[in-house]
Design a protein around this motif. Sequence first.
Motif, short mmCIF file in Angstrom:
data_model
loop_
_atom_site.label_atom_id
_atom_site.label_comp_id
_atom_site.label_asym_id
_atom_site.label_seq_id
_atom_site.Cartn_x
_atom_site.Cartn_y
_atom_site.Cartn_z
N SER A 164 0.85 -1.20 0.00
CA SER A 164 0.00 0.00 0.00
C SER A 164 0.89 1.25 0.00
O SER A 164 2.10 1.16 0.19
CB SER A 164 -0.91 0.01 1.23
OG SER A 164 -0.13 0.11 2.40
N THR B 78 0.39 -2.31 4.77
CA THR B 78 -0.38 -3.46 4.31
C THR B 78 -0.07 -3.73 2.84
O THR B 78 0.69 -2.97 2.21
CB THR B 78 -1.90 -3.21 4.44
OG1 THR B 78 -2.24 -2.06 3.66
CG2 THR B 78 -2.33 -3.01 5.88
N LYS B 79 -0.65 -4.79 2.32
CA LYS B 79 -0.53 -5.10 0.89
C LYS B 79 -1.90 -4.92 0.25
O LYS B 79 -2.91 -5.34 0.80
CB LYS B 79 -0.03 -6.52 0.68
CG LYS B 79 1.43 -6.69 1.10
CD LYS B 79 1.88 -8.13 1.00
CE LYS B 79 2.14 -8.52 -0.43
NZ LYS B 79 2.68 -9.90 -0.53
N LEU B 80 -1.91 -4.29 -0.91
CA LEU B 80 -3.15 -4.01 -1.64
C LEU B 80 -3.45 -5.18 -2.56
O LEU B 80 -2.72 -5.42 -3.53
CB LEU B 80 -2.97 -2.72 -2.43
CG LEU B 80 -4.18 -2.12 -3.09
CD1 LEU B 80 -5.23 -1.74 -2.05
CD2 LEU B 80 -3.77 -0.91 -3.89
N ASN C 279 -10.76 -0.34 -1.97
CA ASN C 279 -9.39 -0.81 -1.73
C ASN C 279 -9.50 -1.97 -0.75
O ASN C 279 -10.08 -1.82 0.32
CB ASN C 279 -8.52 0.28 -1.11
CG ASN C 279 -8.19 1.37 -2.09
OD1 ASN C 279 -7.91 1.12 -3.24
ND2 ASN C 279 -8.24 2.60 -1.62
N THR D 245 -7.21 -4.68 1.39
CA THR D 245 -5.83 -4.88 1.84
C THR D 245 -5.72 -6.14 2.68
O THR D 245 -6.70 -6.62 3.25
CB THR D 245 -5.34 -3.69 2.67
OG1 THR D 245 -6.14 -3.56 3.84
CG2 THR D 245 -5.37 -2.39 1.87
#
Length: 60
Positions: free
Chosen positions: A29, A34-36, A54, A56
């Motif tokens: 992100s 975090t990871k998107l 979005n 995450t």
Amino acid sequence: MNVRGELKGEQLILTIDLSAKAQKQARPSSTGKTKLIATTNGFINYGHVKVSLNATIPLK
């Protein structure tokens, strides 16, 4: 990225791939916390409704 939307009658169905492959391909992100895994990249129209999404997952 990884979001599909479909109008079925009076319902909007959003589908996000949560598979291990999709999670591996997720990008960090903007904050890096975090990871998107999925995004609409801003607002998109589904009929007369505008949606911004979005999704995450935690960093591992």
